[in-house]
Design a protein around this motif. Sequence first.
Motif, short mmCIF file in Angstrom:
data_model
loop_
_atom_site.label_atom_id
_atom_site.label_comp_id
_atom_site.label_asym_id
_atom_site.label_seq_id
_atom_site.Cartn_x
_atom_site.Cartn_y
_atom_site.Cartn_z
N VAL A 41 1.00 -1.50 0.04
CA VAL A 41 -0.05 -0.18 -0.07
C VAL A 41 1.16 1.20 0.07
N PRO A 42 0.25 2.42 -0.48
CA PRO A 42 0.95 3.69 -0.25
C PRO A 42 1.63 3.98 1.11
N ALA A 43 3.28 4.34 1.07
CA ALA A 43 3.75 4.46 2.13
C ALA A 43 3.40 5.86 2.86
N SER A 44 2.33 6.14 3.12
CA SER A 44 1.75 7.53 3.46
C SER A 44 0.79 7.04 4.92
N PRO A 45 0.91 7.85 5.81
CA PRO A 45 0.05 7.74 7.13
C PRO A 45 -1.37 7.92 6.68
N ALA A 46 -1.65 8.43 5.60
CA ALA A 46 -3.03 8.55 5.12
C ALA A 46 -3.67 7.41 4.74
N TRP A 47 -2.83 6.15 4.45
CA TRP A 47 -3.34 4.90 4.07
C TRP A 47 -4.24 4.20 5.28
N GLY A 48 -3.79 4.57 6.57
CA GLY A 48 -4.51 4.07 7.72
C GLY A 48 -5.77 4.72 7.80
N ARG A 49 -6.03 5.99 7.55
CA ARG A 49 -7.23 6.66 7.55
C ARG A 49 -8.07 6.20 6.53
N ILE A 50 -7.51 5.98 5.22
CA ILE A 50 -8.27 5.41 4.10
C ILE A 50 -8.83 4.07 4.40
N ASP A 51 -7.94 3.38 4.84
CA ASP A 51 -8.51 1.82 5.18
C ASP A 51 -9.59 1.90 6.29
N ALA A 52 -9.48 2.79 7.35
CA ALA A 52 -10.31 2.58 8.47
C ALA A 52 -11.70 3.43 8.36
N SER A 53 -11.74 4.09 7.09
CA SER A 53 -13.13 4.73 7.06
C SER A 53 -13.67 3.97 5.69
#
Length: 432
Positions: free
Chosen positions: A384-396
């Motif tokens: 997955v993209p190495a961005s902290p945003a990925w966790g937010r994308i996945d969680a939402s």
Amino acid sequence: MKLPARLVAPVAAVLVIAAAACAPQTSDTGATRDEKTGTLRVWLFQEVANKPKERVVDAAVAAFEKRHEGADVQVEYIPVDARAQRVKAAFNDPASAPDVIEYGNTDTAGYVEDGGLADISAEFGAWTDARDTDPAARASVTVDGKVYGAPLFVGVRALYYRTDVFRELGLEPPGTQAELIATAKKIRKARPELYGLAVGGAYTYGALPFLWAHGGELATRTGGSYTSAVDSPAARRGIAAYTSLFGDDNCPAATCASMGGNATVTAFASGKAAMAIGGDFSHAAVEAGAAKGKYAVVPLPGVAAGSIAPAFAGGNNLGVLRSSSHRTLAVDLVRSLAGKDAQRSLFDAMGFLPTYTDVRAEAARKRPFVKPFIDTLAAGAKFVPASPAWGRIDASLVLPTMFQEVVSGRKDVAAASRDAAGKMNAAFSSAG
């Protein structure tokens, strides 16, 4: 991840990053000393059956303590579902923090953003074992070119199929995704009590190989920022291929739209599906079900004949906290716990796939059932993209929502992917 804790890591990782998104910025907890004796605290994940893991860890710790007189290692096995709060608190309070942690590989970027993990690029680059780390595993500990941990194990998915059903219907394992879709629908027509291929609208990591096999990407990176690519023509072709499997002619949308990965594997293991996309970590569950002795596994095919669809490389890593006052010892302990000998033992004890290409080859010779998964990794797994945003994308649930909108008929592929891209870009922008 709960079946065993290793299955829960990606989900738990999401919870950690999501919590970080709304928590105060972590304070600067960089260590000011590097002590060569004393107590090192380690947090590892509690597995459902933890004793075999404990034996492997105890052996690695004993060897470490023998090398380092005056060093004492205390290992605590923490519940995965409680780690979001504990890890965040540890990042902010060095007094309560361990020196070494195990974490899900999708946690990396979020933990780096929080300032919790130490950059061990120099040590990793000088480590002989690390030279044989596979590229996907290496990517899972890398953010902006810097290394923040050592891969501990990797998990990947392939195609489980019922050999008795295929034999009865005169079918061969599919060699392309088009054949996979056609085969699934052929089975459903001949055996309407079965799903041809169990699929799930909430099964992100089962869907992504279709997107990737058609040339799509989750996101593209320019400079230091990401832009969603799920609305590209190639990605849309993959989304269309996956969502074509939802319907009365394979896996009815009314049931399958809400299914996740565990539910699809359960459907196969219980005898309700002729095929499923499952992980090497799903083997025990299938062996315990009605499909035992009546199945085989092959890599999930790609678009071209003979190709293998890229799979998501899941798994867990070990990292050293920035706040550790025993950095040198902590890095060497990580080498002991994640080195080749330890990964060989973890495979024997727990079935965890090693992150080293040579050790995985040994594992395949030892236990042939892992060969399709190793072949899948060798063909080129993705992350997955190495961005902290990925966790937010996945969680939402951005991607499951996209798939579910298509299979329900609420939106077509173009509209659903466009909306998902907008949500992803908002998250990427907020992450900086």
